[in-house]
Write an enzyme that holds these catalytic residues in place. Structure first.
Site, mmCIF file in Angstrom:
data_model
loop_
_atom_site.group_PDB
_atom_site.id
_atom_site.type_symbol
_atom_site.label_atom_id
_atom_site.label_comp_id
_atom_site.label_asym_id
_atom_site.label_seq_id
_atom_site.Cartn_x
_atom_site.Cartn_y
_atom_site.Cartn_z
ATOM 1 N N ARG A 29 -6.866 -38.188 71.233
ATOM 2 C CA ARG A 29 -7.436 -37.217 70.424
ATOM 3 C C ARG A 29 -7.413 -36.368 69.813
ATOM 4 N NH1 ARG A 29 -1.036 -37.702 72.239
ATOM 5 N NH2 ARG A 29 -0.812 -39.345 71.487
ATOM 6 N N GLN A 34 -9.433 -57.204 69.445
ATOM 7 C CA GLN A 34 -9.176 -57.329 70.951
ATOM 8 C C GLN A 34 -10.528 -56.812 71.651
ATOM 9 O OE1 GLN A 34 -5.836 -54.050 71.583
ATOM 10 N NE2 GLN A 34 -5.640 -55.350 73.551
ATOM 11 N N THR A 83 -0.671 -53.044 74.304
ATOM 12 C CA THR A 83 0.052 -53.523 72.824
ATOM 13 C C THR A 83 0.583 -54.964 72.977
ATOM 14 O OG1 THR A 83 1.619 -52.525 73.623
ATOM 15 C CG2 THR A 83 0.164 -51.262 72.481
ATOM 16 N N GLY A 115 10.687 -41.831 72.721
ATOM 17 C CA GLY A 115 11.010 -43.242 73.476
ATOM 18 C C GLY A 115 12.759 -43.433 72.952
ATOM 19 N N TYR A 155 -28.276 -29.519 31.856
ATOM 20 C CA TYR A 155 -28.556 -31.130 32.416
ATOM 21 C C TYR A 155 -28.958 -32.528 31.589
ATOM 22 C CZ TYR A 155 -29.657 -34.775 35.435
ATOM 23 O OH TYR A 155 -29.670 -36.070 35.427
ATOM 24 N N ASN A 192 -35.630 -36.836 33.109
ATOM 25 C CA ASN A 192 -35.086 -37.907 32.844
ATOM 26 C C ASN A 192 -36.435 -38.581 34.720
ATOM 27 O OD1 ASN A 192 -33.381 -36.662 35.032
ATOM 28 N ND2 ASN A 192 -32.640 -38.444 34.868
ATOM 29 N N TYR A 193 -36.371 -37.824 34.436
ATOM 30 C CA TYR A 193 -37.520 -38.879 36.543
ATOM 31 C C TYR A 193 -38.453 -38.339 36.512
ATOM 32 C CZ TYR A 193 -37.777 -39.673 41.557
ATOM 33 O OH TYR A 193 -37.944 -40.300 42.736
#
Length: 463
Positions: free
Chosen positions: A15, A78, A84, A145, A372, A392-393
Site C-alpha cells: 500500500r 524469512q 507472522t 482487532g 564559492y 580548486n578543480y
C-alpha cells in the site's frame, strides 16, 4: 532483565506504492525501522533480531550504516513470507532464543517508546503470564482487532474488525496494536504448534495466544498509556500523519528543555538532534540526523541542517549545512550553503549566495556575498570580496588554496589552486591569481583597459 526484541521487517508494504522497503521510509529524516530499533535498545533489550524479507539487502544495508558493528543487532531472513508466526519461528530457529522475555514488535511502528517496550517486557518476566498483547484505545478503533477479556482480566479472544458484531464494535474498545510479549521458553516450546489452516495458508502469530491458553498458561494485556505508541504505517497518508505526531513529540520535549519555537507545527527536528536553551527555531527549519545546536542561537527561517554541529549565539538564516561544524558567534545567510567538511571558526560570517566546501573559515573572517570557497584554509580576519571564487578543480584533481590572516580579497578575484596568499596581503578586484602572493603584498592581474571613442554611434549606423 535479559530481553530479546524480534522486529518484523519482512513485509512487502504494497500500500506504500514504493520501490523500497516500507520500513526504510523516513520520519523526521530517520528510517522507520531505526525508530523501533532505537526504542528496543533504549528499553534495555540485550538482543535485537530484525526479520527481513522483501528488500532484505536494502534493510540490512540501512541498519549496518546506522549502527556500530558491535551493536547487538542481527538480521534473519524469512525467505518465504508465510505469515507472522512463521517469521518468529524463523527468528527462533536462526538465533536459538529459548529463554527470557521476548517482545515481538513491528518495524512500521515508529512511535513506540522505550518505556512502553520496557514495561511490556515486564508483563512476562515474573512468571505470572506466558504472553501479553500490546493494546490501546484509539479515538477511532475501526480496522483494529478488539480484545475480549474474561472475568479475570485475561485475554479471552481477539475479534477482528470484519468479524465484529455491531454490539462488539460499540463495547469492545481495547484494540490490538499487533505486538506481543512472550516468555521465551514457552514461545520456543509451542511455536511449532501454529497451523496454517486458513484461507491465506499462513501461520499467524496471534494463534499462539490460544495455544498457550490451552496449555494452561496465562495470557494478559499491556495497555499503552499513549495510544499513538501502537499506530502503524501502511500508506503514505499514515506516514505523514505519524510524522506530524513525531514532530509534535520532539518539539514538545525541546520546548520543555528551554527551546523557543515560533511555530512548532513548521519545524521538523529529528529525534537525535540536541538543541540548547534559549535557542529560537523559526518556521521551515529542519534538523536531520545527529545535529547539535548550542544556546542562544537563531535557526531559520528556511534552514536545513544535516549532521551538523553549531556552537552558541549563532544565527543561521536560510542556510543549508551538511556535515559542517559552526563554532560560536557565527552568522550565516540568507541563502548560504555549507557542504561537508566546512568549519566556520568563532565570529566568522558567511553571507548571501555563498557556498563553502571542505574549507576552514578563520576567526572573524568574512565571505559576505556571491562567492564559492572550496578546499581552502583561511586565516583570521580575512575579508573576501563579492563574486570571488577558489578555482580548486582542474578537471581531474582538487587543489588547495591557503589564505593568511588579515588578507583582503578584492571583488571578483579568481584564485586558481594550488595557490598560497600570504597574511596582510591584498588582491585587486577582478584579478586571476595563479601565483603565490607574499605576506603584505598587493597582487593585481588585469589587462589594459582600452577606450574606443564613438563606438556606439558607428554601431547603430551599421544596424
Amino acid at each position: 532483565m535479559d530481553v530479546t526484541a524480534i522486529i518484523m521487517a519482512a513485509g512487502e508494504g504494497t500500500r506504500m506504492k514504493s520501490n523500497h522497503a516500507k520500513v526504510s521510509h523516513k520520519i523526521l529524516g530517520k528510517p522507520m525501522i531505526c525508530w523501533v530499533v532505537d526504542a528496543a535498545l533504549s528499553a534495555g533489550c540485550s538482543r535485537v533480531v530484525v526479520v527481513v524479507g522483501s528488500h532484505a539487502d536494502e534493510v540490512r544495508a540501512l541498519l549496518s550504516g546506522s549502527y556500530p558493528a558491535d551493536a547487538p543487532i542481527e538480521c534473519v531472513e524469512q525467505a518465504e513470507r508465510l505469515g507472522t508466526g512463521h517469521a518468529v519461528r524463523v527468528a527462533l530457529e536462526a538465533t536459538g532464543i529459548d529463554a527470557g522475555p521476548v517482545v515481538v514488535l513491528n518495524g512500521d511502528l515508529p512511535l513506540i517508546q522505550a518505556q512502553t517496550v520496557r514495561s511490556f517486557a515486564r508483563t512476562v518476566s515474573a512468571d505470572e503470564a506466558a504472553a501479553a498483547v500490546l493494546t490501546m484505545t484509539p479515538p477511532d478503533p475501526f480496522g483494529y482487532g478488539r480484545i475480549e477479556l474474561d472475568a479475570d482480566g485475561a485475554v479471552a479472544r481477539i475479534v477482528e474488525q470484519k468479524d465484529c458484531t455491531p454490539e462488539q464494535a460499540a463495547t469492545l474498545t481495547e484494540c490490538n496494536a499487533g505486538c506481543y510479549a512472550f516468555d521465551g521458553a514457552q514461545l520456543a516450546a509451542h511455536i511449532g504448534e501454529i497451523g496454517c489452516d486458513n484461507a491465506q495458508g499462513e501461520y499467524y502469530l496471534p494463534d499462539m495466544l490460544e495455544i498457550l491458553r490451552r496449555a494452561g498458561e496465562a495470557v494478559t494485556i499491556y495497555h499503552c498509556d499513549d495510544y499513538r505508541d501502537g499506530l502503524g504505517v501502511n500508506s503514505r497518508a499514515q506516514l505523514a500523519e505519524l510524522t506530524a505526531v513525531a514532530r509534535d513529540r520532539v518539539n514538545a520535549r525541546l520546548m520543555a528543555e528551554g527551546v523557543t519555537f515560533i511555530d512548532p507545527a513548521q519545524a521538523w527536528i529529528g529525534p537525535d538532534a540536541k538543541v540548547g536553551r534559549d535557542t529560537v527555531v523559526w518556521p521551515q527549519t529542519h534538523l536531520i540526523g545527529a545535529c547539535e545546536v548550542g544556546e542562544d542561537c537563531q535557526l531559520g527561517p528556511n534552514t536545513r541542517l544535516t549532521d551538523t554541529r553549531v556552537g552558541d549565539r549563532c544565527s543561521l538564516d536560510e542556510t543549508v549545512a551538511i556535515e559542517a561544524v559552526v563554532e560560536d558567534d557565527v552568522t550565516c545567510g540568507p541563502r548560504a550553503y555549507l557542504r561537508p567538511g566546512t568549519h566556520l571558526l568563532d565570529r566568522a560570517h558567511v553571507g548571501t549566495h555563498v557556498e563553502i566546501k571542505k574549507s576552514t573559515i578563520g576567526e572573524g573572517s568574512k565571505v559576505p556575498h556571491l562567492s564559492y570557497i572550496g578546499d581552502t584554509t583561511m586565516g583570521a580576519d580575512v575579508n573576501v570580496g563579492a563574486g570571488s571564487i577558489t578555482c580548486n578543480y582542474d578537471g581531474k584533481n582538487k587543489h588547495a588554496t591557503v589564505i593568511g590572516d588579515r588578507t583582503f580579497i578584492g571583488s571578483d578575484t579568481m584564485m586558481v589552486a594550488p595557490v598560497h596568499i600570504g597574511s596582510d596581503a591584498i588582491t585587486g578586484a577582478g584579478g586571476t591569481i595563479t601565483k603565490d602572493v607574499p605576506d603584505g603584498a598587493l597582487a593585481i592581474e588585469r589587462t589594459e583597459q582600452r577606450i574606443v571613442e564613438g563606438y556606439t554611434e558607428r554601431r547603430r549606423a551599421r544596424l
